[in-house]
Design a protein around this motif. Structure first.
Motif, PDB file in Angstrom:
ATOM      1  N   ASP A 174     -21.168 -59.172 -30.977  1.00  0.00           N
ATOM      2  CA  ASP A 174     -21.594 -60.597 -29.391  1.00  0.00           C
ATOM      3  C   ASP A 174     -22.059 -59.944 -28.269  1.00  0.00           C
ATOM      4  OD1 ASP A 174     -21.297 -62.017 -32.410  1.00  0.00           O
ATOM      5  OD2 ASP A 174     -19.180 -61.779 -31.910  1.00  0.00           O
ATOM      6  N   ALA A 175     -22.409 -58.482 -28.207  1.00  0.00           N
ATOM      7  CA  ALA A 175     -22.966 -58.472 -26.626  1.00  0.00           C
ATOM      8  C   ALA A 175     -24.267 -57.391 -26.566  1.00  0.00           C
ATOM      9  CB  ALA A 175     -21.801 -57.625 -26.245  1.00  0.00           C
ATOM     10  N   GLY A 176     -25.284 -58.257 -25.545  1.00  0.00           N
ATOM     11  CA  GLY A 176     -26.635 -58.568 -25.564  1.00  0.00           C
ATOM     12  C   GLY A 176     -26.699 -57.070 -24.329  1.00  0.00           C
ATOM     13  N   HIS A 177     -27.886 -57.126 -23.541  1.00  0.00           N
ATOM     14  CA  HIS A 177     -28.492 -55.974 -23.052  1.00  0.00           C
ATOM     15  C   HIS A 177     -27.351 -55.866 -21.730  1.00  0.00           C
ATOM     16  CE1 HIS A 177     -30.840 -53.637 -21.777  1.00  0.00           C
ATOM     17  NE2 HIS A 177     -31.607 -54.074 -20.229  1.00  0.00           N
ATOM     18  N   ASP A 178     -27.119 -57.077 -21.343  1.00  0.00           N
ATOM     19  CA  ASP A 178     -26.487 -56.808 -19.939  1.00  0.00           C
ATOM     20  C   ASP A 178     -24.671 -56.170 -20.022  1.00  0.00           C
ATOM     21  OD1 ASP A 178     -25.449 -56.194 -17.163  1.00  0.00           O
ATOM     22  OD2 ASP A 178     -26.613 -57.976 -16.268  1.00  0.00           O
ATOM     23  N   LEU A 179     -24.072 -55.746 -20.479  1.00  0.00           N
ATOM     24  CA  LEU A 179     -22.826 -55.865 -20.641  1.00  0.00           C
ATOM     25  C   LEU A 179     -21.587 -55.544 -19.602  1.00  0.00           C
ATOM     26  CD1 LEU A 179     -22.203 -52.181 -23.151  1.00  0.00           C
ATOM     27  CD2 LEU A 179     -22.006 -55.397 -24.008  1.00  0.00           C
ATOM     28  N   LEU A 180     -21.948 -55.410 -18.088  1.00  0.00           N
ATOM     29  CA  LEU A 180     -21.301 -55.314 -17.138  1.00  0.00           C
ATOM     30  C   LEU A 180     -20.805 -56.848 -16.948  1.00  0.00           C
ATOM     31  CD1 LEU A 180     -21.910 -52.314 -15.411  1.00  0.00           C
ATOM     32  CD2 LEU A 180     -19.650 -52.744 -17.073  1.00  0.00           C
ATOM     33  N   HIS A 181     -21.834 -57.364 -16.927  1.00  0.00           N
ATOM     34  CA  HIS A 181     -21.844 -58.762 -16.908  1.00  0.00           C
ATOM     35  C   HIS A 181     -21.711 -60.252 -18.006  1.00  0.00           C
ATOM     36  CE1 HIS A 181     -23.733 -56.755 -13.576  1.00  0.00           C
ATOM     37  NE2 HIS A 181     -23.349 -57.608 -12.676  1.00  0.00           N
ATOM     38  N   GLU A 182     -20.985 -59.333 -19.128  1.00  0.00           N
ATOM     39  CA  GLU A 182     -21.086 -60.658 -20.024  1.00  0.00           C
ATOM     40  C   GLU A 182     -19.648 -60.790 -20.511  1.00  0.00           C
ATOM     41  OE1 GLU A 182     -23.333 -59.767 -23.107  1.00  0.00           O
ATOM     42  OE2 GLU A 182     -25.271 -58.898 -22.776  1.00  0.00           O
ATOM     43  N   PRO A 183     -18.885 -61.296 -21.872  1.00  0.00           N
ATOM     44  CA  PRO A 183     -17.932 -61.890 -22.049  1.00  0.00           C
ATOM     45  C   PRO A 183     -16.790 -60.434 -22.232  1.00  0.00           C
ATOM     46  CG  PRO A 183     -19.194 -63.150 -22.604  1.00  0.00           C
ATOM     47  CD  PRO A 183     -20.246 -61.841 -22.323  1.00  0.00           C
ATOM     48  N   VAL A 184     -17.854 -59.322 -22.592  1.00  0.00           N
ATOM     49  CA  VAL A 184     -16.959 -58.355 -22.890  1.00  0.00           C
ATOM     50  C   VAL A 184     -16.843 -57.278 -21.816  1.00  0.00           C
ATOM     51  CG1 VAL A 184     -17.895 -58.161 -25.093  1.00  0.00           C
ATOM     52  CG2 VAL A 184     -18.956 -56.550 -23.365  1.00  0.00           C
ATOM     53  N   ARG A 185     -17.346 -57.848 -20.267  1.00  0.00           N
ATOM     54  CA  ARG A 185     -17.852 -56.361 -19.485  1.00  0.00           C
ATOM     55  C   ARG A 185     -15.986 -56.253 -19.101  1.00  0.00           C
ATOM     56  NH1 ARG A 185     -17.455 -62.023 -17.838  1.00  0.00           N
ATOM     57  NH2 ARG A 185     -16.390 -62.862 -16.392  1.00  0.00           N
ATOM     58  N   ASP A 186     -14.743 -56.316 -19.335  1.00  0.00           N
ATOM     59  CA  ASP A 186     -13.695 -56.462 -18.647  1.00  0.00           C
ATOM     60  C   ASP A 186     -13.158 -54.456 -20.178  1.00  0.00           C
ATOM     61  OD1 ASP A 186     -13.435 -58.001 -16.922  1.00  0.00           O
ATOM     62  OD2 ASP A 186     -11.829 -58.864 -18.339  1.00  0.00           O
ATOM     63  N   ARG A 187     -13.726 -54.844 -21.042  1.00  0.00           N
ATOM     64  CA  ARG A 187     -13.263 -54.463 -22.808  1.00  0.00           C
ATOM     65  C   ARG A 187     -14.595 -52.308 -22.113  1.00  0.00           C
ATOM     66  NH1 ARG A 187     -14.773 -53.549 -27.814  1.00  0.00           N
ATOM     67  NH2 ARG A 187     -15.199 -55.772 -27.911  1.00  0.00           N
ATOM     68  N   VAL A 188     -15.746 -53.111 -21.842  1.00  0.00           N
ATOM     69  CA  VAL A 188     -16.397 -52.305 -21.424  1.00  0.00           C
ATOM     70  C   VAL A 188     -16.172 -50.973 -20.090  1.00  0.00           C
ATOM     71  CG1 VAL A 188     -18.600 -51.053 -20.835  1.00  0.00           C
ATOM     72  CG2 VAL A 188     -18.545 -53.414 -22.198  1.00  0.00           C
ATOM     73  N   ALA A 189     -15.844 -52.225 -19.310  1.00  0.00           N
ATOM     74  CA  ALA A 189     -15.257 -50.907 -17.680  1.00  0.00           C
ATOM     75  C   ALA A 189     -13.525 -50.568 -18.208  1.00  0.00           C
ATOM     76  CB  ALA A 189     -15.200 -51.764 -16.752  1.00  0.00           C
ATOM     77  N   ALA A 190     -13.504 -50.440 -19.250  1.00  0.00           N
ATOM     78  CA  ALA A 190     -12.185 -49.947 -19.125  1.00  0.00           C
ATOM     79  C   ALA A 190     -12.298 -49.390 -20.499  1.00  0.00           C
ATOM     80  CB  ALA A 190     -11.041 -51.141 -20.217  1.00  0.00           C
ATOM     81  N   ASP A 191     -13.407 -48.940 -21.112  1.00  0.00           N
ATOM     82  CA  ASP A 191     -13.416 -47.985 -22.132  1.00  0.00           C
ATOM     83  C   ASP A 191     -14.393 -46.992 -21.182  1.00  0.00           C
ATOM     84  OD1 ASP A 191     -13.194 -48.996 -24.519  1.00  0.00           O
ATOM     85  OD2 ASP A 191     -14.464 -49.531 -24.741  1.00  0.00           O
ATOM     86  N   ILE A 192     -14.749 -47.220 -19.888  1.00  0.00           N
ATOM     87  CA  ILE A 192     -15.902 -46.518 -19.395  1.00  0.00           C
ATOM     88  C   ILE A 192     -14.647 -45.991 -18.438  1.00  0.00           C
ATOM     89  CG2 ILE A 192     -17.259 -46.287 -17.857  1.00  0.00           C
ATOM     90  CD1 ILE A 192     -18.705 -48.085 -18.961  1.00  0.00           C
ATOM     91  N   ALA A 193     -14.182 -46.567 -17.706  1.00  0.00           N
ATOM     92  CA  ALA A 193     -13.275 -45.454 -16.816  1.00  0.00           C
ATOM     93  C   ALA A 193     -11.769 -44.557 -17.661  1.00  0.00           C
ATOM     94  CB  ALA A 193     -11.846 -47.089 -16.086  1.00  0.00           C
ATOM     95  N   ARG A 194     -11.278 -44.993 -18.890  1.00  0.00           N
ATOM     96  CA  ARG A 194     -10.610 -43.677 -19.775  1.00  0.00           C
ATOM     97  C   ARG A 194     -12.037 -42.686 -19.940  1.00  0.00           C
ATOM     98  NH1 ARG A 194      -8.504 -48.690 -21.816  1.00  0.00           N
ATOM     99  NH2 ARG A 194     -10.573 -48.675 -23.712  1.00  0.00           N
ATOM    100  N   TRP A 195     -13.470 -43.062 -20.208  1.00  0.00           N
ATOM    101  CA  TRP A 195     -13.679 -41.866 -21.105  1.00  0.00           C
ATOM    102  C   TRP A 195     -13.667 -41.281 -19.301  1.00  0.00           C
ATOM    103  CZ3 TRP A 195     -18.384 -39.847 -18.802  1.00  0.00           C
ATOM    104  CH2 TRP A 195     -19.038 -39.062 -20.088  1.00  0.00           C
ATOM    105  N   VAL A 196     -13.936 -41.494 -18.924  1.00  0.00           N
ATOM    106  CA  VAL A 196     -14.694 -40.824 -16.932  1.00  0.00           C
ATOM    107  C   VAL A 196     -13.226 -39.917 -16.925  1.00  0.00           C
ATOM    108  CG1 VAL A 196     -14.568 -40.938 -14.832  1.00  0.00           C
ATOM    109  CG2 VAL A 196     -16.130 -42.310 -16.421  1.00  0.00           C
ATOM    110  N   LEU A 197     -12.385 -40.301 -16.902  1.00  0.00           N
ATOM    111  CA  LEU A 197     -10.850 -39.548 -16.527  1.00  0.00           C
ATOM    112  C   LEU A 197     -10.862 -38.332 -17.431  1.00  0.00           C
ATOM    113  CD1 LEU A 197      -8.854 -42.190 -15.331  1.00  0.00           C
ATOM    114  CD2 LEU A 197      -9.844 -41.200 -13.832  1.00  0.00           C
ATOM    115  N   THR A 198     -11.230 -38.578 -18.461  1.00  0.00           N
ATOM    116  CA  THR A 198     -11.362 -37.525 -19.577  1.00  0.00           C
ATOM    117  C   THR A 198     -11.895 -36.741 -19.308  1.00  0.00           C
ATOM    118  OG1 THR A 198     -10.746 -39.824 -21.409  1.00  0.00           O
ATOM    119  CG2 THR A 198     -11.331 -37.395 -22.682  1.00  0.00           C
TER     120      THR A 198
END
Length: 201
Positions: A174-198
């Motif tokens: 239920d997400a389109g092209h601009d993930l960082l500005h869609e309702p899923v943005r918090d989950r996307v940001a959290a996934d990116i942060a966890r991955w980067v720290l790993t």
């Protein structure tokens, strides 16, 4: 707010500074976007101890240039290389390079030229043309993609990641092209942060 001179004019980038960050992300936005659109993403990263830098592509935000003509891939890559050099000033650790849409195409192209200069690569809304590039298997890559992305269909990135096992694909329903500005943005940001720290630890 830092500026630097490129062959096509004076370019602007924004830094959300942290004292002694655990990692740094250098972000290349997509067409029609600029660094001012990423305050919420920067705040999410800050809570994880990650510092965000974001470039205003030529003609966008506070950068000089024609908004209708951001440049070809070679020009965009040259600008991104200068941007990365600025991010790395006074910092020995390599940053994670991130790109959205056109920025993802630029980021993956730059990463094939200088993989050793990066701690990792994050691709968001990766367009079809970027999916033809072969990443260095030693470079950690995270691809985040909306299942309902109509500008860059997810099937293309699925095939690309299946061919390149070093790429970690995260899909968002239920997400389109601009993930960082869609309702899923918090989950996307959290996934990116966890991955980067790993990747950087």
């Amino acid at each position: 707010m830092p500026y630097f001179d490129s062959e096509r004019g004076r370019l602007h980038c924004r830094r959300w500074a942290l004292d002694d960050p655990a990692a740094r992300i250098a972000l290349l936005p997509g067409t029609g976007q600029h660094s001012g659109h990423y305050h919420r993403f920067a705040a999410a990263l800050r809570s994880a101890g990650i510092e965000l830098w974001a470039l205003d592509t030529a003609g966008q935000g506070l950068s000089e240039g024609d908004p209708a003509a951001p440049g070809g891939l070679a020009e965009l890559t040259a600008d991104a290389q200068q941007f990365l050099a600025l991010v790395r000033t006074d910092h020995s650790a390599a940053p994670v390079l991130m790109g959205h849409s056109l920025g993802a195409a630029t980021a993956v192209h730059l990463a094939t030229e200088n993989p050793a200069d990066l701690a990792g690569l994050v691709l968001c809304g990766t367009p079809r043309r970027a999916a033809a590039v072969v990443p260095d298997p030693a470079l950690p890559v995270l691809a985040v993609h909306g299942v309902d992305d109509r500008r860059a269909p997810v099937d293309v990135i699925r095939l690309w990641t299946a061919r390149h096992r070093s790429v970690d694909l995260r899909e968002y329903a239920d997400a389109g092209h601009d993930l960082l500005h869609e309702p899923v943005r918090d989950r996307v940001a959290a996934d990116i942060a966890r991955w980067v720290l790993t990747v950087v630890r």
